[in-house]
Design a protein around this motif. Structure first.
Motif, PDB file in Angstrom:
ATOM      1  N   ALA A  28      32.070   7.469  90.514  1.00 38.23           N
ATOM      2  CA  ALA A  28      31.826   7.486  88.962  1.00 38.23           C
ATOM      3  C   ALA A  28      30.472   7.483  88.534  1.00 38.23           C
ATOM      4  CB  ALA A  28      32.959   6.579  88.414  1.00 38.23           C
ATOM      5  N   GLU A  29      29.805   6.242  89.062  1.00 38.31           N
ATOM      6  CA  GLU A  29      28.264   6.073  88.746  1.00 38.31           C
ATOM      7  C   GLU A  29      27.561   7.323  89.093  1.00 38.31           C
ATOM      8  OE1 GLU A  29      25.578   2.574  89.932  1.00 38.31           O
ATOM      9  OE2 GLU A  29      27.369   1.691  89.238  1.00 38.31           O
ATOM     10  N   ALA A  30      27.476   7.789  90.340  1.00 34.95           N
ATOM     11  CA  ALA A  30      27.021   8.889  90.761  1.00 34.95           C
ATOM     12  C   ALA A  30      27.233  10.100  89.861  1.00 34.95           C
ATOM     13  CB  ALA A  30      27.309   9.219  92.235  1.00 34.95           C
ATOM     14  N   THR A  31      28.338  10.355  89.492  1.00 30.41           N
ATOM     15  CA  THR A  31      28.860  11.458  88.776  1.00 30.41           C
ATOM     16  C   THR A  31      28.153  11.353  87.375  1.00 30.41           C
ATOM     17  OG1 THR A  31      30.925  11.559  90.102  1.00 30.41           O
ATOM     18  CG2 THR A  31      30.647  12.822  87.968  1.00 30.41           C
ATOM     19  N   THR A  32      28.181  10.083  86.772  1.00 27.38           N
ATOM     20  CA  THR A  32      27.652   9.765  85.699  1.00 27.38           C
ATOM     21  C   THR A  32      26.147  10.073  85.551  1.00 27.38           C
ATOM     22  OG1 THR A  32      29.349   8.098  84.915  1.00 27.38           O
ATOM     23  CG2 THR A  32      27.477   8.075  83.573  1.00 27.38           C
ATOM     24  N   ASP A  33      25.460   9.490  86.614  1.00 25.21           N
ATOM     25  CA  ASP A  33      23.870   9.692  86.867  1.00 25.21           C
ATOM     26  C   ASP A  33      23.792  11.088  86.871  1.00 25.21           C
ATOM     27  OD1 ASP A  33      23.463   7.043  87.011  1.00 25.21           O
ATOM     28  OD2 ASP A  33      23.333   7.053  88.853  1.00 25.21           O
ATOM     29  N   GLU A  34      24.610  11.894  87.573  1.00 29.31           N
ATOM     30  CA  GLU A  34      24.436  13.400  87.710  1.00 29.31           C
ATOM     31  C   GLU A  34      24.875  14.107  86.315  1.00 29.31           C
ATOM     32  OE1 GLU A  34      26.810  15.051  90.758  1.00 29.31           O
ATOM     33  OE2 GLU A  34      26.081  14.042  92.237  1.00 29.31           O
ATOM     34  N   GLU A  35      25.520  13.529  85.635  1.00 29.99           N
ATOM     35  CA  GLU A  35      25.597  14.232  84.251  1.00 29.99           C
ATOM     36  C   GLU A  35      24.701  13.657  83.389  1.00 29.99           C
ATOM     37  OE1 GLU A  35      29.459  12.598  82.836  1.00 29.99           O
ATOM     38  OE2 GLU A  35      30.747  13.714  84.229  1.00 29.99           O
ATOM     39  N   ILE A  36      24.186  12.607  83.434  1.00 30.92           N
ATOM     40  CA  ILE A  36      22.840  12.199  82.474  1.00 30.92           C
ATOM     41  C   ILE A  36      21.808  13.227  82.955  1.00 30.92           C
ATOM     42  CG2 ILE A  36      21.345  10.382  82.173  1.00 30.92           C
ATOM     43  CD1 ILE A  36      23.844   8.345  82.038  1.00 30.92           C
ATOM     44  N   SER A  37      21.353  13.330  84.314  1.00 32.00           N
ATOM     45  CA  SER A  37      20.492  13.877  84.544  1.00 32.00           C
ATOM     46  C   SER A  37      20.617  15.353  84.335  1.00 32.00           C
ATOM     47  CB  SER A  37      20.137  13.776  86.223  1.00 32.00           C
ATOM     48  OG  SER A  37      21.099  14.125  86.891  1.00 32.00           O
ATOM     49  N   GLU A  38      21.726  15.968  84.353  1.00 29.04           N
ATOM     50  CA  GLU A  38      22.089  17.617  84.017  1.00 29.04           C
ATOM     51  C   GLU A  38      21.629  17.519  82.405  1.00 29.04           C
ATOM     52  OE1 GLU A  38      23.527  21.326  84.187  1.00 29.04           O
ATOM     53  OE2 GLU A  38      22.845  19.974  86.030  1.00 29.04           O
ATOM     54  N   GLU A  39      22.313  16.403  81.769  1.00 28.11           N
ATOM     55  CA  GLU A  39      22.173  16.364  80.101  1.00 28.11           C
ATOM     56  C   GLU A  39      20.463  16.242  79.956  1.00 28.11           C
ATOM     57  OE1 GLU A  39      23.374  13.514  76.593  1.00 28.11           O
ATOM     58  OE2 GLU A  39      25.080  14.041  78.251  1.00 28.11           O
ATOM     59  N   ASP A  40      19.852  15.454  80.615  1.00 29.28           N
ATOM     60  CA  ASP A  40      18.521  15.384  80.323  1.00 29.28           C
ATOM     61  C   ASP A  40      17.776  16.708  80.672  1.00 29.28           C
ATOM     62  OD1 ASP A  40      18.688  12.896  79.392  1.00 29.28           O
ATOM     63  OD2 ASP A  40      18.097  11.798  81.267  1.00 29.28           O
ATOM     64  N   ARG A  41      17.957  17.398  81.702  1.00 29.34           N
ATOM     65  CA  ARG A  41      17.443  18.438  82.133  1.00 29.34           C
ATOM     66  C   ARG A  41      17.883  19.514  81.084  1.00 29.34           C
ATOM     67  NH1 ARG A  41      19.015  23.024  84.495  1.00 29.34           N
ATOM     68  NH2 ARG A  41      21.287  22.519  84.941  1.00 29.34           N
ATOM     69  N   LEU A  42      18.961  19.594  80.744  1.00 23.04           N
ATOM     70  CA  LEU A  42      19.069  20.625  79.475  1.00 23.04           C
ATOM     71  C   LEU A  42      18.640  20.416  78.281  1.00 23.04           C
ATOM     72  CD1 LEU A  42      23.092  20.809  79.976  1.00 23.04           C
ATOM     73  CD2 LEU A  42      21.366  22.661  80.683  1.00 23.04           C
ATOM     74  N   ARG A  43      18.301  18.798  77.820  1.00 18.72           N
ATOM     75  CA  ARG A  43      17.666  18.792  76.891  1.00 18.72           C
ATOM     76  C   ARG A  43      15.947  19.091  76.977  1.00 18.72           C
ATOM     77  NH1 ARG A  43      20.624  13.351  75.787  1.00 18.72           N
ATOM     78  NH2 ARG A  43      21.867  14.019  73.982  1.00 18.72           N
ATOM     79  N   GLU A  44      15.653  18.791  78.152  1.00 15.44           N
ATOM     80  CA  GLU A  44      14.110  19.221  78.409  1.00 15.44           C
ATOM     81  C   GLU A  44      13.951  20.512  78.333  1.00 15.44           C
ATOM     82  OE1 GLU A  44      12.836  17.605  82.246  1.00 15.44           O
ATOM     83  OE2 GLU A  44      13.164  15.550  81.600  1.00 15.44           O
ATOM     84  N   ASP A  45      14.936  21.703  78.944  1.00 15.04           N
ATOM     85  CA  ASP A  45      14.930  22.945  78.939  1.00 15.04           C
ATOM     86  C   ASP A  45      14.917  23.562  77.466  1.00 15.04           C
ATOM     87  OD1 ASP A  45      14.693  23.019  81.684  1.00 15.04           O
ATOM     88  OD2 ASP A  45      16.914  23.866  82.019  1.00 15.04           O
ATOM     89  N   LEU A  46      15.657  22.787  76.523  1.00 15.70           N
ATOM     90  CA  LEU A  46      15.838  23.235  75.314  1.00 15.70           C
ATOM     91  C   LEU A  46      14.516  22.844  74.549  1.00 15.70           C
ATOM     92  CD1 LEU A  46      17.620  24.269  73.016  1.00 15.70           C
ATOM     93  CD2 LEU A  46      18.301  21.974  72.602  1.00 15.70           C
ATOM     94  N   ALA A  47      13.971  21.715  74.685  1.00 17.17           N
ATOM     95  CA  ALA A  47      12.758  21.513  74.099  1.00 17.17           C
ATOM     96  C   ALA A  47      11.536  22.582  74.638  1.00 17.17           C
ATOM     97  CB  ALA A  47      12.219  20.277  74.553  1.00 17.17           C
ATOM     98  N   LYS A  48      11.452  22.899  75.781  1.00 15.81           N
ATOM     99  CA  LYS A  48      10.719  23.769  76.252  1.00 15.81           C
ATOM    100  C   LYS A  48      10.871  25.149  75.714  1.00 15.81           C
ATOM    101  CE  LYS A  48       9.830  21.945  80.874  1.00 15.81           C
ATOM    102  NZ  LYS A  48      10.156  22.137  82.527  1.00 15.81           N
ATOM    103  N   GLU A  49      12.074  25.449  75.380  1.00 11.10           N
ATOM    104  CA  GLU A  49      12.437  27.025  74.892  1.00 11.10           C
ATOM    105  C   GLU A  49      11.959  26.960  73.369  1.00 11.10           C
ATOM    106  OE1 GLU A  49      13.132  29.784  76.205  1.00 11.10           O
ATOM    107  OE2 GLU A  49      12.893  28.589  78.146  1.00 11.10           O
TER     108      GLU A  49
END
Length: 185
Positions: A28-49
């Motif tokens: 669950a912790e690994a999944t949460t880390d993946e979700e957070i990193s996925e969320e952070d990655r999407l935020r970074e992509d949005l900021a770049k765009e």
């Protein structure tokens, strides 16, 4: 089964359940880390765009301003070639009037003067202006074109215009022909 065996069996079951719980919690912790990193990655992509969009928008706005300014400048000086080609005609009118003033034919002098005034007014309405220069003005290299220097008749005339050989003209804010002058040294 003895109590001891029962206790050992219960302990093994609890241990197995604890192991599964720890493994599940880690998953669950690994999944949460993946979700957070996925969320952070999407935020970074949005900021770049967003940044790309803002840059592109600013570049387009600058392009619109630049082309608008160029278009205005083009309209302002559209007739510059025609104006420059008509300047010798104005010079010829001045010379003709100078010579006609010496003759006795006042009617011809008036007629040529009227034609000259009509041409000057037409060109003036299109933005042509005569650069004001007279004898005794201070020489300015950005405005005047010195064709020669002669000894000044007096100390007051050093660095000043002694004679205007050819008139200068401007179209809008731009000088299209600099006045040709003689400067005293």
């Amino acid at each position: 089964m003895s109590d001891k065996e029962k206790t050992e069996g219960i302990e093994e079951t609890v241990a197995a359940e604890n192991t599964e719980t720890v493994t599940a919690a880690e998953d669950a912790e690994a999944t949460t880390d993946e979700e957070i990193s996925e969320e952070d990655r999407l935020r970074e992509d949005l900021a770049k765009e967003k940044e790309k969009f803002l840059r592109l928008f600013a570049e387009f706005e600058n392009y619109k301003k630049r082309t608008s300014k160029e278009r205005i400048e083009l309209f302002r000086t559209a007739g510059q070639e025609v104006m420059v080609s008509l300047l010798p005609v104005l010079d010829d009118f001045d010379r003709a009037l100078k010579e006609l003033s010496k003759s006795d034919d006042t009617e011809m002098f008036k007629g040529v003067g009227l034609i000259q005034n009509k041409l000057k007014e037409t060109l003036k309405s299109k933005g042509l202006k005569e650069v004001a220069v007279k004898e005794g003005d201070v020489f300015d290299a950005e405005v005047h074109d010195a064709i020669t220097q002669i000894p000044a008749p007096s100390k007051k005339m050093r660095g000043k215009i002694i004679d205007v050989v050819e008139k200068g003209f401007s179209l809008g804010d731009k000088i299209i022909r600099h006045p040709k002058v003689v400067v005293g040294n």
